[in-house]
Structure formats: structure tokens, C-alpha cells
Enzyme design. Structure first.
Site, PDB file in Angstrom:
ATOM      1  CB  THR A 189     -11.938  -9.040 -27.861  1.00 50.24           C
ATOM      2  OG1 THR A 189     -11.375  -7.937 -27.155  1.00 50.24           O
ATOM      3  CG2 THR A 189     -11.836  -8.799 -29.362  1.00 50.24           C
ATOM      4  CG  ASP A 190     -12.171 -13.477 -24.770  1.00 49.39           C
ATOM      5  OD1 ASP A 190     -11.102 -13.033 -25.255  1.00 49.39           O
ATOM      6  OD2 ASP A 190     -12.524 -14.665 -24.906  1.00 49.39           O
ATOM      7  CB  ALA A 191      -9.528 -11.170 -20.611  1.00 44.58           C
ATOM      8  N   GLY A 192      -8.778 -12.320 -23.671  1.00 46.24           N
ATOM      9  CA  GLY A 192      -7.741 -12.917 -24.505  1.00 46.24           C
ATOM     10  C   GLY A 192      -7.690 -12.347 -25.912  1.00 46.24           C
ATOM     11  CB  ILE A 211     -10.905 -14.724 -28.634  1.00 43.46           C
ATOM     12  CG1 ILE A 211      -9.483 -15.247 -28.881  1.00 43.46           C
ATOM     13  CG2 ILE A 211     -11.931 -15.548 -29.405  1.00 43.46           C
ATOM     14  CD1 ILE A 211      -9.249 -16.667 -28.435  1.00 43.46           C
TER      15      ILE A 211
END
Length: 140
Positions: free
Chosen positions: A17-20, A22
Site C-alpha cells: 500500500t501507499d501512505a493512505g 490503498i
């Protein structure tokens, strides 16, 4: 009624995932690769064996991806793989990533069978036959 797809479960981990939280878009390609490898393994073929025993490998020649909805950290996805067409040296597939029956990502791919020096090569007969007879096809 559509023939069954090969199904591979994939859990989304933090690293995907990314920092959010997602899933990063390129990681869907990794999920699809894992699912294709598992489908081949179920049919009796694995990538190291194909290279060592048959002198061939599979390479992605083309991929088209539609990102419909995001997957998130800890989701359990199912990657559905369907064989669309098997030719002498190429294979067309459709793959979908779903969560609880909802399609998140759709992709179509063309794989090329290549020799270990990178030239087109025909699929080994037993592999071509197994793919064509797998039942992991699209509806006619």
C-alpha cells in the site's frame, strides 16, 4: 454459463500500500503474476521447471488494465484468471481482482513463450494442451 476461472487468494499487506493504505497501482501486476504462476502450477507446470526442462519462459508482451475501485490494507482479494486463447507461441488471458464479489481491477494480457535467449518459441505440446483443456476459459 461461464467456465470456472482459476482463483487465487491474495491478502493485501502493508508493503502493498501507499501512505493512505490503498494498494499502489503497480502491485496489482504483482498480484496477477502470482495468480498466473499458481494457475500454471496447478496445471503441472512451474516457471523454474519450464526453464530448466523445456528451455522456455513466459514473458508479458502486452497488458491492459482498468482500475475500477481501490483495494485497501488487509483486504482479502481473489484473482480470477481465465484463458482466452492459446496459440503456438502466445497466450491470451483475462484477470480480475475482486473483493467480496466486487471487481476492483480488470486486465487482459498477452503472454509470449520465449526461448532462454529471448526468441519466440512454441509452447511445449503438453503445456499447450493443458492450457486449452484447463476449463479456465471464457464463455463461448
Amino acid at each position: 454459463m461461464s467456465p470456472p476461472a482459476h482463483r487465487t487468494p491474495i491478502r493485501v499487506y502493508y508493503e502493498d500500500t501507499d501512505a493512505g493504505g490503498i494498494v499502489y497501482y503497480a502491485n496489482y501486476l504483482k498480484f496477477a503474476e502470482r495468480a498466473r504462476s499458481e494457475m500454471l502450477r496447478e496445471l503441472g507446470f512451474d516457471n523454474p521447471g519450464l526453464m530448466a526442462q523445456k528451455g522456455v519462459a513466459l514473458a508479458v508482451r502486452r497488458v491492459a488494465v482498468d482500475y475500477l475501485r481501490p483495494a485497501r490494507l488487509d483486504d482479502l482479494l481473489t484473482v480470477e484468471t481465465r484463458v482466452l486463447d492459446v496459440k503456438g507461441a502466445s497466450l491470451d488471458l483475462a484477470q480480475a481482482m475482486t473483493r467480496d464479489g466486487d471487481t476492483l481491477v480488470d486486465m487482459t494480457l498477452k503472454l509470449a513463450c520465449i526461448s532462454l535467449v529471448g526468441r519466440p518459441a512454441r509452447f511445449p505440446g503438453p503445456m499447450r494442451e493443458a492450457l486449452a483443456a484447463s476449463g479456465f476459459g471464457a464463455a463461448d
